[in-house]
Write a protein that holds these residues in place. Structure first.
Motif, PDB file in Angstrom:
ATOM      1  N   ALA A   3    -100.167  -6.438 -17.816  1.00  0.00           N
ATOM      2  CA  ALA A   3     -99.778  -5.514 -16.749  1.00  0.00           C
ATOM      3  C   ALA A   3     -98.324  -5.098 -16.929  1.00  0.00           C
ATOM      4  O   ALA A   3     -97.706  -4.582 -15.993  1.00  0.00           O
ATOM      5  CB  ALA A   3     -99.982  -6.151 -15.390  1.00  0.00           C
ATOM      6  N   ASN A   4     -97.780  -5.336 -18.121  1.00  0.00           N
ATOM      7  CA  ASN A   4     -96.414  -4.921 -18.486  1.00  0.00           C
ATOM      8  C   ASN A   4     -95.346  -5.685 -17.713  1.00  0.00           C
ATOM      9  O   ASN A   4     -94.265  -5.168 -17.464  1.00  0.00           O
ATOM     10  CB  ASN A   4     -96.229  -3.412 -18.269  1.00  0.00           C
ATOM     11  N   GLU A   5     -95.662  -6.928 -17.343  1.00  0.00           N
ATOM     12  CA  GLU A   5     -94.747  -7.736 -16.551  1.00  0.00           C
ATOM     13  C   GLU A   5     -94.445  -9.058 -17.242  1.00  0.00           C
ATOM     14  O   GLU A   5     -95.229  -9.556 -18.051  1.00  0.00           O
ATOM     15  CB  GLU A   5     -95.352  -8.030 -15.172  1.00  0.00           C
ATOM     16  N   VAL A   6     -93.296  -9.623 -16.876  1.00  0.00           N
ATOM     17  CA  VAL A   6     -92.965 -11.003 -17.216  1.00  0.00           C
ATOM     18  C   VAL A   6     -92.860 -11.768 -15.905  1.00  0.00           C
ATOM     19  O   VAL A   6     -92.208 -11.309 -14.960  1.00  0.00           O
ATOM     20  CB  VAL A   6     -91.644 -11.107 -17.996  1.00  0.00           C
ATOM     21  N   LEU A   7     -93.499 -12.927 -15.853  1.00  0.00           N
ATOM     22  CA  LEU A   7     -93.529 -13.712 -14.626  1.00  0.00           C
ATOM     23  C   LEU A   7     -92.734 -14.997 -14.792  1.00  0.00           C
ATOM     24  O   LEU A   7     -92.856 -15.690 -15.808  1.00  0.00           O
ATOM     25  CB  LEU A   7     -94.975 -14.061 -14.257  1.00  0.00           C
ATOM     26  N   GLY A   8     -91.919 -15.323 -13.780  1.00  0.00           N
ATOM     27  CA  GLY A   8     -91.270 -16.617 -13.676  1.00  0.00           C
ATOM     28  C   GLY A   8     -91.987 -17.427 -12.611  1.00  0.00           C
ATOM     29  O   GLY A   8     -92.142 -16.978 -11.467  1.00  0.00           O
ATOM     30  N   ILE A   9     -92.469 -18.611 -12.972  1.00  0.00           N
ATOM     31  CA  ILE A   9     -93.368 -19.379 -12.104  1.00  0.00           C
ATOM     32  C   ILE A   9     -92.772 -20.747 -11.790  1.00  0.00           C
ATOM     33  O   ILE A   9     -92.308 -21.449 -12.696  1.00  0.00           O
ATOM     34  CB  ILE A   9     -94.738 -19.546 -12.793  1.00  0.00           C
ATOM     35  N   ASP A  10     -92.786 -21.103 -10.525  1.00  0.00           N
ATOM     36  CA  ASP A  10     -92.387 -22.441 -10.085  1.00  0.00           C
ATOM     37  C   ASP A  10     -93.616 -23.340 -10.134  1.00  0.00           C
ATOM     38  O   ASP A  10     -94.552 -23.167  -9.348  1.00  0.00           O
ATOM     39  CB  ASP A  10     -91.819 -22.367  -8.660  1.00  0.00           C
ATOM     40  N   LEU A  11     -93.635 -24.297 -11.064  1.00  0.00           N
ATOM     41  CA  LEU A  11     -94.807 -25.150 -11.233  1.00  0.00           C
ATOM     42  C   LEU A  11     -94.905 -26.218 -10.150  1.00  0.00           C
ATOM     43  O   LEU A  11     -95.993 -26.750  -9.918  1.00  0.00           O
ATOM     44  CB  LEU A  11     -94.770 -25.805 -12.613  1.00  0.00           C
ATOM     45  N   VAL A  12     -93.789 -26.547  -9.504  1.00  0.00           N
ATOM     46  CA  VAL A  12     -93.823 -27.522  -8.416  1.00  0.00           C
ATOM     47  C   VAL A  12     -94.454 -26.900  -7.168  1.00  0.00           C
ATOM     48  O   VAL A  12     -95.357 -27.471  -6.546  1.00  0.00           O
ATOM     49  CB  VAL A  12     -92.416 -28.054  -8.111  1.00  0.00           C
ATOM     50  N   LYS A  13     -93.985 -25.707  -6.838  1.00  0.00           N
ATOM     51  CA  LYS A  13     -94.530 -25.005  -5.674  1.00  0.00           C
ATOM     52  C   LYS A  13     -95.812 -24.243  -6.004  1.00  0.00           C
ATOM     53  O   LYS A  13     -96.498 -23.757  -5.110  1.00  0.00           O
ATOM     54  CB  LYS A  13     -93.489 -24.040  -5.112  1.00  0.00           C
ATOM     55  N   ARG A  14     -96.081 -24.108  -7.328  1.00  0.00           N
ATOM     56  CA  ARG A  14     -97.272 -23.403  -7.791  1.00  0.00           C
ATOM     57  C   ARG A  14     -97.293 -21.976  -7.254  1.00  0.00           C
ATOM     58  O   ARG A  14     -98.277 -21.514  -6.660  1.00  0.00           O
ATOM     59  CB  ARG A  14     -98.539 -24.175  -7.418  1.00  0.00           C
ATOM     60  N   ALA A  15     -96.169 -21.297  -7.477  1.00  0.00           N
ATOM     61  CA  ALA A  15     -95.999 -19.938  -6.965  1.00  0.00           C
ATOM     62  C   ALA A  15     -95.157 -19.126  -7.937  1.00  0.00           C
ATOM     63  O   ALA A  15     -94.330 -19.671  -8.675  1.00  0.00           O
ATOM     64  CB  ALA A  15     -95.338 -19.964  -5.593  1.00  0.00           C
ATOM     65  N   ILE A  16     -95.363 -17.818  -7.933  1.00  0.00           N
ATOM     66  CA  ILE A  16     -94.557 -16.914  -8.762  1.00  0.00           C
ATOM     67  C   ILE A  16     -93.208 -16.712  -8.086  1.00  0.00           C
ATOM     68  O   ILE A  16     -93.129 -16.280  -6.933  1.00  0.00           O
ATOM     69  CB  ILE A  16     -95.286 -15.578  -8.963  1.00  0.00           C
ATOM     70  N   ARG A  17     -92.127 -17.044  -8.808  1.00  0.00           N
ATOM     71  CA  ARG A  17     -90.764 -16.919  -8.278  1.00  0.00           C
ATOM     72  C   ARG A  17     -90.256 -15.494  -8.399  1.00  0.00           C
ATOM     73  O   ARG A  17     -89.611 -14.974  -7.498  1.00  0.00           O
ATOM     74  CB  ARG A  17     -89.810 -17.849  -9.027  1.00  0.00           C
ATOM     75  N   TRP A  18     -90.481 -14.883  -9.569  1.00  0.00           N
ATOM     76  CA  TRP A  18     -89.994 -13.526  -9.778  1.00  0.00           C
ATOM     77  C   TRP A  18     -90.881 -12.790 -10.767  1.00  0.00           C
ATOM     78  O   TRP A  18     -91.646 -13.407 -11.519  1.00  0.00           O
ATOM     79  CB  TRP A  18     -88.536 -13.504 -10.237  1.00  0.00           C
ATOM     80  N   THR A  19     -90.788 -11.475 -10.717  1.00  0.00           N
ATOM     81  CA  THR A  19     -91.525 -10.600 -11.626  1.00  0.00           C
ATOM     82  C   THR A  19     -90.554  -9.598 -12.228  1.00  0.00           C
ATOM     83  O   THR A  19     -89.768  -8.977 -11.507  1.00  0.00           O
ATOM     84  CB  THR A  19     -92.639  -9.846 -10.885  1.00  0.00           C
ATOM     85  N   TYR A  20     -90.608  -9.469 -13.552  1.00  0.00           N
ATOM     86  CA  TYR A  20     -89.772  -8.479 -14.240  1.00  0.00           C
ATOM     87  C   TYR A  20     -90.659  -7.382 -14.813  1.00  0.00           C
ATOM     88  O   TYR A  20     -91.701  -7.671 -15.419  1.00  0.00           O
ATOM     89  CB  TYR A  20     -88.970  -9.116 -15.367  1.00  0.00           C
TER      90      TYR A  20
END
Length: 269
Positions: free
Chosen positions: A139-156
């Motif tokens: 989808a032309n994105e880079v994802l930063g993921i918090d593995l502790v919270k199991r959530a996407i932190r940011w999208t580039y």
């Protein structure tokens, strides 16, 4: 053998092929130790933890095998081909796939710990460090993921160039470096996803970079191997291979090695 990069553990080389066979080969002699047959082609590169080997297959499974014998320990079924290489952190195996999911799986038992939707399928392997994960998507994105919270932190997402990310990321300090099919090498802040710099090549960048000290080494389909300054993205050096470099460089013992699409293997010191 097309996209499965070999893994080496305790004098044994492990590599998959398009027939769906994982080969264990003696590194010193080249003699076969054992083989394991999946039900679909293997483009995933094997990874290992302790005495076990982990790999994905296009039969939609993640496999865990005995490193010594190739005996199946467990397999986990996903909802699409497993193209990526599994990442391992402590006792968890992380795999991103064509089913648009990131999964965390217990390395010992094969039990699912969590599933996180990524919003698109991924050809890249997830990079894991310090409880965080990073992966590019189609989808032309880079994802930063918090593995502790199991959530996407940011999208580039690049403001003007909308192309998939097929290469896997390298992480060094607070920097995430990866190439895109937009012909750019991107460097992002690991904490915020903000772009710190980008470097333009003349073709797709499907080679996953390697970071050594303050230098980034990455190939491009323009036939050039680039050495970039990690802090600034400025080009330090380049080498013309003359054929696309979609393979990823590897470094060990003071040497850098990369193969090109015309069948030549280059070694630099």
């Amino acid at each position: 053998v097309e996209e499965s990069s070999p893994a080496v553990r305790d004098g044994v080389v492990y590599v998959g092929d398009l027939d769906g066979t994982l080969h264990a080969v003696d590194a010193a002699t080249g003699k076969a130790r054992w083989t394991f047959k999946a039900e679909g082609e293997i483009r995933s590169s094997p990874n290992w933890l302790g005495d076990r080997i982990y790999l994905g297959s296009y039969d939609q499974h993640l496999y865990c095998l005995s490193a010594a014998t190739g005996t199946l320990v467990w397999k986990f079924q996903t909802d699409g081909p497993v193209h990526s290489t599994p990442a391992i952190d402590k006792d968890t195996v992380y795999v991103s796939g064509c089913d648009e999911q990131l999964r965390g799986i217990d390395a010992a038992t094969g039990k699912l710990r969590f599933t996180l939707p990524l919003g698109a399928y991924t050809g890249a392997s997830v990079a894991v460090r310090d409880g965080q994960a990073y992966v590019g998507t189609f989808a032309n994105e880079v994802l930063g993921i918090d593995l502790v919270k199991r959530a996407i932190r940011w999208t580039y997402k690049h403001p003007t160039r909308n192309f998939p990310f097929y290469a896997s990321a390298a992480v060094s300090g607070d920097r995430v470096v990866l190439g895109g099919r937009d012909k750019l090498v991107h460097c992002l802040s690991a904490s915020s996803g903000k772009e710190l710099w980008s470097f333009a090549t003349r073709a797709r960048v499907e080679s996953s970079p390697v970071v050594i000290g303050n230098r980034v080494f990455v190939g491009s389909n323009d036939g050039l191997l680039y050495e970039l300054d990690l802090a600034t993205g400025k080009k330090v050096w380049e080498f013309t291979a003359g054929a696309p470099l979609s393979a990823s460089p590897a470094a060990a013992a003071g040497a850098l090695v990369i193969g090109s699409q015309d069948g030549v293997l280059y070694c630099f010191r």
